[in-house]
Scaffold this motif. Structure first.
Motif, PDB file in Angstrom:
ATOM      1  N   LYS A   1       9.349   3.703 -14.154  1.00  0.00           N
ATOM      2  CA  LYS A   1      10.417   4.487 -13.518  1.00  0.00           C
ATOM      3  C   LYS A   1      10.756   5.717 -14.340  1.00  0.00           C
ATOM      4  CE  LYS A   1      10.393   1.455 -10.346  1.00  0.00           C
ATOM      5  NZ  LYS A   1       9.625   1.766  -9.118  1.00  0.00           N
ATOM      6  N   ALA A   2      10.624   5.583 -15.664  1.00  0.00           N
ATOM      7  CA  ALA A   2      10.872   6.756 -16.518  1.00  0.00           C
ATOM      8  C   ALA A   2       9.826   7.823 -16.241  1.00  0.00           C
ATOM      9  CB  ALA A   2      10.845   6.349 -17.989  1.00  0.00           C
ATOM     10  N   GLY A   3       8.585   7.407 -15.958  1.00  0.00           N
ATOM     11  CA  GLY A   3       7.544   8.373 -15.617  1.00  0.00           C
ATOM     12  C   GLY A   3       7.847   9.097 -14.322  1.00  0.00           C
ATOM     13  N   GLN A   4       8.691   8.496 -13.480  1.00  0.00           N
ATOM     14  CA  GLN A   4       9.090   9.137 -12.222  1.00  0.00           C
ATOM     15  C   GLN A   4      10.347   9.993 -12.404  1.00  0.00           C
ATOM     16  OE1 GLN A   4       9.511   6.114  -9.211  1.00  0.00           O
ATOM     17  NE2 GLN A   4       7.559   5.128  -9.747  1.00  0.00           N
ATOM     18  N   GLY A   5      10.835  10.078 -13.662  1.00  0.00           N
ATOM     19  CA  GLY A   5      12.004  10.896 -13.930  1.00  0.00           C
ATOM     20  C   GLY A   5      13.327  10.186 -13.704  1.00  0.00           C
ATOM     21  N   ARG A   6      13.318   8.849 -13.624  1.00  0.00           N
ATOM     22  CA  ARG A   6      14.556   8.102 -13.421  1.00  0.00           C
ATOM     23  C   ARG A   6      14.773   7.180 -14.609  1.00  0.00           C
ATOM     24  NH1 ARG A   6      16.528   8.278  -8.233  1.00  0.00           N
ATOM     25  NH2 ARG A   6      18.420   7.572  -9.315  1.00  0.00           N
ATOM     26  N   GLU A   7      16.039   7.038 -15.012  1.00  0.00           N
ATOM     27  CA  GLU A   7      16.372   6.220 -16.174  1.00  0.00           C
ATOM     28  C   GLU A   7      16.951   4.888 -15.712  1.00  0.00           C
ATOM     29  OE1 GLU A   7      19.309   6.236 -20.103  1.00  0.00           O
ATOM     30  OE2 GLU A   7      19.158   8.020 -18.807  1.00  0.00           O
ATOM     31  N   VAL A   8      16.454   3.812 -16.320  1.00  0.00           N
ATOM     32  CA  VAL A   8      16.923   2.455 -16.020  1.00  0.00           C
ATOM     33  C   VAL A   8      17.387   1.824 -17.321  1.00  0.00           C
ATOM     34  CG1 VAL A   8      16.305   0.166 -15.165  1.00  0.00           C
ATOM     35  CG2 VAL A   8      15.314   2.201 -14.088  1.00  0.00           C
ATOM     36  N   GLU A   9      18.656   1.396 -17.384  1.00  0.00           N
ATOM     37  CA  GLU A   9      19.181   0.728 -18.572  1.00  0.00           C
ATOM     38  C   GLU A   9      18.647  -0.708 -18.609  1.00  0.00           C
ATOM     39  OE1 GLU A   9      23.406   0.901 -18.554  1.00  0.00           O
ATOM     40  OE2 GLU A   9      23.471   3.055 -18.053  1.00  0.00           O
TER      41      GLU A   9
ATOM     42  N   GLN B   1      -3.251  12.104 -19.273  1.00  0.00           N
ATOM     43  CA  GLN B   1      -4.547  11.637 -18.790  1.00  0.00           C
ATOM     44  C   GLN B   1      -4.703  10.138 -19.024  1.00  0.00           C
ATOM     45  OE1 GLN B   1      -7.486  14.036 -20.746  1.00  0.00           O
ATOM     46  NE2 GLN B   1      -6.856  15.958 -19.697  1.00  0.00           N
ATOM     47  N   LYS B   2      -4.232   9.669 -20.172  1.00  0.00           N
ATOM     48  CA  LYS B   2      -4.317   8.233 -20.459  1.00  0.00           C
ATOM     49  C   LYS B   2      -3.460   7.429 -19.473  1.00  0.00           C
ATOM     50  CE  LYS B   2      -3.544   4.913 -24.174  1.00  0.00           C
ATOM     51  NZ  LYS B   2      -3.102   4.739 -25.595  1.00  0.00           N
ATOM     52  N   ASP B   3      -2.220   7.909 -19.237  1.00  0.00           N
ATOM     53  CA  ASP B   3      -1.345   7.225 -18.267  1.00  0.00           C
ATOM     54  C   ASP B   3      -1.939   7.265 -16.861  1.00  0.00           C
ATOM     55  OD1 ASP B   3       0.427   6.632 -20.254  1.00  0.00           O
ATOM     56  OD2 ASP B   3       1.801   8.285 -19.807  1.00  0.00           O
ATOM     57  N   MET B   4      -2.577   8.406 -16.515  1.00  0.00           N
ATOM     58  CA  MET B   4      -3.151   8.532 -15.174  1.00  0.00           C
ATOM     59  C   MET B   4      -4.280   7.519 -14.968  1.00  0.00           C
ATOM     60  SD  MET B   4      -4.775  11.924 -13.345  1.00  0.00           S
ATOM     61  CE  MET B   4      -6.160  11.966 -14.492  1.00  0.00           C
ATOM     62  N   LEU B   5      -5.149   7.375 -16.005  1.00  0.00           N
ATOM     63  CA  LEU B   5      -6.236   6.404 -15.909  1.00  0.00           C
ATOM     64  C   LEU B   5      -5.686   4.978 -15.771  1.00  0.00           C
ATOM     65  CD1 LEU B   5      -8.795   7.831 -18.514  1.00  0.00           C
ATOM     66  CD2 LEU B   5      -9.010   7.796 -16.030  1.00  0.00           C
ATOM     67  N   MET B   6      -4.644   4.656 -16.531  1.00  0.00           N
ATOM     68  CA  MET B   6      -4.044   3.329 -16.440  1.00  0.00           C
ATOM     69  C   MET B   6      -3.443   3.098 -15.043  1.00  0.00           C
ATOM     70  SD  MET B   6      -2.194   2.906 -20.167  1.00  0.00           S
ATOM     71  CE  MET B   6      -1.446   1.388 -19.630  1.00  0.00           C
ATOM     72  N   THR B   7      -2.795   4.148 -14.522  1.00  0.00           N
ATOM     73  CA  THR B   7      -2.189   4.023 -13.196  1.00  0.00           C
ATOM     74  C   THR B   7      -3.256   3.814 -12.134  1.00  0.00           C
ATOM     75  OG1 THR B   7      -0.360   5.453 -13.869  1.00  0.00           O
ATOM     76  CG2 THR B   7      -0.714   5.174 -11.502  1.00  0.00           C
ATOM     77  N   VAL B   8      -4.357   4.576 -12.201  1.00  0.00           N
ATOM     78  CA  VAL B   8      -5.432   4.425 -11.219  1.00  0.00           C
ATOM     79  C   VAL B   8      -6.055   3.036 -11.326  1.00  0.00           C
ATOM     80  CG1 VAL B   8      -7.726   5.256 -10.550  1.00  0.00           C
ATOM     81  CG2 VAL B   8      -5.908   6.890 -11.073  1.00  0.00           C
ATOM     82  N   GLU B   9      -6.273   2.582 -12.561  1.00  0.00           N
ATOM     83  CA  GLU B   9      -6.863   1.252 -12.757  1.00  0.00           C
ATOM     84  C   GLU B   9      -5.954   0.172 -12.185  1.00  0.00           C
ATOM     85  OE1 GLU B   9      -8.530  -1.577 -16.413  1.00  0.00           O
ATOM     86  OE2 GLU B   9      -7.572   0.355 -16.829  1.00  0.00           O
TER      87      GLU B   9
ATOM     88  N   LEU C   1       0.826  -1.211   0.000  1.00  0.00           N
ATOM     89  CA  LEU C   1       0.000   0.000   0.000  1.00  0.00           C
ATOM     90  C   LEU C   1       0.862   1.264   0.000  1.00  0.00           C
ATOM     91  CD1 LEU C   1      -2.887  -0.943   2.476  1.00  0.00           C
ATOM     92  CD2 LEU C   1      -3.069  -0.572   0.015  1.00  0.00           C
ATOM     93  N   LYS C   2       1.979   1.192   0.717  1.00  0.00           N
ATOM     94  CA  LYS C   2       2.896   2.344   0.736  1.00  0.00           C
ATOM     95  C   LYS C   2       3.405   2.664  -0.674  1.00  0.00           C
ATOM     96  CE  LYS C   2       7.087   1.701   2.168  1.00  0.00           C
ATOM     97  NZ  LYS C   2       7.956   2.184   1.093  1.00  0.00           N
ATOM     98  N   ASN C   3       3.748   1.600  -1.414  1.00  0.00           N
ATOM     99  CA  ASN C   3       4.225   1.809  -2.778  1.00  0.00           C
ATOM    100  C   ASN C   3       3.122   2.373  -3.677  1.00  0.00           C
ATOM    101  OD1 ASN C   3       6.732   0.838  -2.068  1.00  0.00           O
ATOM    102  ND2 ASN C   3       6.254  -1.266  -2.698  1.00  0.00           N
ATOM    103  N   ILE C   4       1.883   1.846  -3.492  1.00  0.00           N
ATOM    104  CA  ILE C   4       0.767   2.345  -4.294  1.00  0.00           C
ATOM    105  C   ILE C   4       0.493   3.810  -3.976  1.00  0.00           C
ATOM    106  CG2 ILE C   4      -1.706   2.092  -4.729  1.00  0.00           C
ATOM    107  CD1 ILE C   4      -1.360  -0.909  -4.209  1.00  0.00           C
ATOM    108  N   ILE C   5       0.541   4.137  -2.655  1.00  0.00           N
ATOM    109  CA  ILE C   5       0.310   5.534  -2.245  1.00  0.00           C
ATOM    110  C   ILE C   5       1.384   6.451  -2.817  1.00  0.00           C
ATOM    111  CG2 ILE C   5       0.296   7.083  -0.252  1.00  0.00           C
ATOM    112  CD1 ILE C   5      -1.068   4.811   1.310  1.00  0.00           C
ATOM    113  N   ALA C   6       2.640   5.999  -2.801  1.00  0.00           N
ATOM    114  CA  ALA C   6       3.725   6.816  -3.361  1.00  0.00           C
ATOM    115  C   ALA C   6       3.510   7.050  -4.847  1.00  0.00           C
ATOM    116  CB  ALA C   6       5.062   6.118  -3.106  1.00  0.00           C
ATOM    117  N   GLN C   7       3.041   6.008  -5.560  1.00  0.00           N
ATOM    118  CA  GLN C   7       2.801   6.146  -7.003  1.00  0.00           C
ATOM    119  C   GLN C   7       1.659   7.116  -7.273  1.00  0.00           C
ATOM    120  OE1 GLN C   7       1.949   2.409  -8.836  1.00  0.00           O
ATOM    121  NE2 GLN C   7       2.368   3.141 -10.909  1.00  0.00           N
ATOM    122  N   LEU C   8       0.569   6.999  -6.500  1.00  0.00           N
ATOM    123  CA  LEU C   8      -0.563   7.910  -6.668  1.00  0.00           C
ATOM    124  C   LEU C   8      -0.199   9.339  -6.260  1.00  0.00           C
ATOM    125  CD1 LEU C   8      -3.498   5.672  -5.351  1.00  0.00           C
ATOM    126  CD2 LEU C   8      -2.966   6.243  -7.725  1.00  0.00           C
TER     127      LEU C   8
END
Length: 704
Positions: free
Chosen positions: A563-571, A516-524, A492-499
């Motif tokens: 993670k890219a949506g959070q501004g972090r890059e992962v190779e 808006q499309k990404d937000m709906l997918m994230t909420v779903e 739940l902590k991770n979900i809350i951080a994402q929201l």
């Protein structure tokens, strides 16, 4: 007696007489000065006389030798009685623990049997009929002496110490066989009203076969010094055997005289009497009251102490150890205590978990009761303070002995209530047992009180241990639930951080259709994940569906995008497309947790990478970073333990959950880390094989 039977009798009795004479000479030549050796010498010498007189009668046919043989037979029985009783008698005052009262009774019975047998045999020899046929009475006397001989042999063998049993066994086998053969001969003669000449002529052979066994015991025993261990069980069995034998002899004699004086109805009356006698005997044998009375009488008159403490303790411990759960243990406690005092029923009142009152938890042959007793009532305070066993019969007649005791009304109403036994553990009264009046009259003296109190302490320890085990099991259940709740809170902590991150970016990008499309997918996704967490709380930690094939490449790409949506890059490096076996949401959560830890440990400008490749029959997922790293001690001792973390706001659950789940799948987790250098975590996950998975699904379907 015809010539052929005379020859057989001569060989039979002659062989017995010669072997007995040789054994007599052996005993006389040896340096055996004990009274037991003297008793054996006398018995064997009488056997010699008996055998030689039988040989003389077989050779000459003279009646005087037959008369001497019959009288010597009675004396021979007396000689063996004397020897067996001497073996059972204590050797010295050091053996004073062995009961002597029972041996005195046996000596009196043996003397009476030999005297009566000698008189009746003499009457039969001289043809004197006083009460019925003297020959018939002589057969009865001989049968009774055979039965008593078997009783003595059985009692000796049962009560002798194990170290002496090896020496005494041949003697018991030999004499037991002789007495058993005589039992057959005389019972057959009484049953058919005639003596079996064949059996009677080979009595010498039976005795001759037994004499070498007697000699073997004499060689082994060395003056017959032994330690006799008299157990109450053995005395009870011997007394029962003696009573049954006496009863059957008496009823057989009664049946004979009913037939003798009954005229035409004599045989019918005899059969009716014998049937009634056997029926009464069976009823008495299975009567609990009769067994109780016999046990009490044996303990009172044959032993210094009423109880055989070894037997009582073994029986009580075996009773408590029987299976049956907590309710079963309560019944076992009641029954074990009741058996010690011949009580037919009882009930157990156990302290409630709250500690405020006692309620009936188990009962045995006693009606169930809804009555409760407050923990601070006068009865409970008296039981705890004094530790006494309350004798309700004594309380009614002498209440002064129980100063301060007030009986509750429900206890007064319990039918046949007799004893109240407190069960304590430490300084706490954990329960008490109410026992009903015994089957027979028992004096509740200091010995009974001490035994009940000691057994009650052991029973209290058993009950306390059982209660502690149940409390521990309940605590473990709560601990399991709390652990599962911790995992759910972590997710739940991770979900809350994402929201929260999504809401933070919504102010700037709310007019962007892609956002808006990404937000709906994230909420779903968050709603679906929380629904799964709720199901997990209801059903437990085990997923409802079985492991399936998971496309690891898709999972890794979703993690990279998130993670890219959070501004972090992962190779991300995918060397080969692989299907792993597991649950997609949990695999994604495990890898996502490792990637998030790598990002948290790496400063801006550092490197975080994920690589997927095949390694043998497993899929390798490598998550690395160039961040702060961890010390070897932390990795070894704390990393995969719950509630251990290097983060100031972390819970220490993610790594533990990841480790547990990967090992449940049959995979492996390895960590290579160095402080200020970075960390690399390798996940080895089992590959998905369609054939095996299909077979596993079919098997699970069949089991369902």
């Amino acid at each position: 007696m015809d010539s052929k039977m005379a020859i057989i009798s001569a060989w039979s009795y002659g062989l017995a007489g010669v072997l007995a004479a040789l054994l007599t000479l052996y005993l006389a030549s040896g340096r055996r000065n004990s009274s037991r050796s003297g008793a054996m010498f006398l018995a064997v010498a009488l056997c010699t006389v008996w055998g030689m007189l039988g040989l003389a009668f077989a050779l000459t046919g003279q009646g005087i030798f037959l008369a001497g043989n019959l009288l010597a037979d009675v004396l021979r029985f007396g000689g063996w009685y004397l020897f067996l009783i001497m073996l059972m008698r204590p050797e010295s005052p050091a053996e004073g623990a062995a009961p002597t009262a029972g041996i005195g009774w046996l000596s009196a019975i043996a003397g009476l049997l030999v005297a009566c047998g000698f008189v009746v045999q003499a009457m039969a020899v001289f043809g004197v009929d006083v009460v019925g046929s003297s020959a018939r009475l002589a057969l009865f006397a001989s049968l009774a002496m055979s039965v008593f001989g078997l009783v003595l042999v059985e009692r000796l063998f049962r009560n002798v110490s194990p170290d002496f049993r090896w020496s005494i066994k041949p003697l018991c086998l030999g004499l037991g066989g002789v007495f058993l053969f005589d039992l057959y001969v005389y019972s057959d003669a009484l049953l058919f009203n005639r003596i079996d000449a064949d059996a009677f002529s080979i009595r010498g052979f039976a005795h001759a076969i037994a004499l070498p066994l007697v000699a073997l015991s004499a060689i082994r025993s060395h003056d017959w010094k032994r330690r006799l261990v008299m157990s109450q069980r053995a005395v009870l069995q011997s007394a029962t055997l003696l009573i049954v034998g006496t009863y059957l002899l008496f009823m057989a004699a009664a049946g004979y005289y009913v037939r003798f004086f009954g005229g035409e109805w004599g045989r019918a009356l005899q059969l009716a009497l014998l049937f009634a006698a056997l029926l009464v005997l069976v009823a008495l044998t299975f009567s609990g009251s009769m067994r109780a009375r016999l046990r009490v009488q044996v303990g009172k008159h044959f032993f210094s102490y009423r109880y055989d403490y070894r037997e009582e303790w073994l029986r009580f411990t075996a009773t408590l150890s029987a299976q049956g759960g907590f309710a079963g243990l309560g019944r076992h406690v009641v029954r074990g205590l009741a058996d010690m005092v011949e009580s037919p029923s009882g009930a157990l009142w156990l302290k409630d978990p709250s500690g405020r009152f006692f309620a009936q938890a188990a009962f045995w042959n006693m009606p169930a009761s809804a009555a409760t007793e407050d923990a601070d009532s006068p009865l409970c305070r008296f039981l705890l303070d004094s530790g006494w066993v309350i004798n309700l019969e004594e309380y009614r007649s002498l209440p002064r002995r129980y100063d301060g005791l007030v009986l509750p009304s429900w206890l007064v109403e319990v039918p046949n209530a007799w004893l109240v036994v407190p069960l304590t553990t430490g300084s706490e009264l954990i329960a008490f047992v109410v026992l009903a009046t015994a089957r027979t009259r028992i004096d509740v003296n200091w010995e009974v009180n001490d035994l009940l109190k000691t057994a009650a302490r052991q029973a209290g320890a058993f009950l306390g241990q059982m209660q502690a085990s149940e409390a521990l099991l309940e605590v473990r259940k709560f601990d399991s639930f709390n652990r599962m709740s911790a995992f759910v809170v972590h997710d739940l902590k991770n979900i809350i951080a994402q929201l929260s991150l999504m809401l933070k970016n919504a102010e700037r990008h709310r007019d962007n259709p892609e956002f808006q499309k990404d937000m709906l997918m994230t909420v779903e996704h968050s709603v679906e994940r929380m629904r799964q967490l709720m199901m997990q709380l209801r059903q437990g930690t085990t997923p409802l569906d079985g492991p399936r094939g998971i496309d690891l490449a898709d999972v890794l790409r979703r993690i990279q995008t998130a993670k890219a949506g959070q501004g972090r890059e992962v190779e991300l490096t995918i060397e080969e497309k692989l299907l792993a076996r597991g649950h997609e949401d949990r695999i994604e959560r495990v890898i996502g947790h490792l990637v998030q830890n790598a990002l948290d440990a790496t400063e801006s400008g550092g490197r975080v990478w994920v690589r997927m490749a095949r390694q043998g029959t497993q899929a390798l997922v490598e998550v690395g970073d160039t961040g702060h790293g961890m010390s070897p001690e932390f990795v070894r001792e704390r990393l995969f333990k719950p509630f251990q973390t290097t983060k100031p706001t972390g819970m220490g659950i993610g790594a533990y959950e990841s480790f547990q789940y990967v090992h449940e799948l049959g995979g492996r987790v390895s960590v290579d880390s160095a402080v200020d250098v970075g960390t690399q975590v390798d996940l080895l996950l089992p590959l998905f094989e369609a054939g095996k998975a299909l077979k596993s699904d079919e098997l699970s379907g069949k089991q369902e």
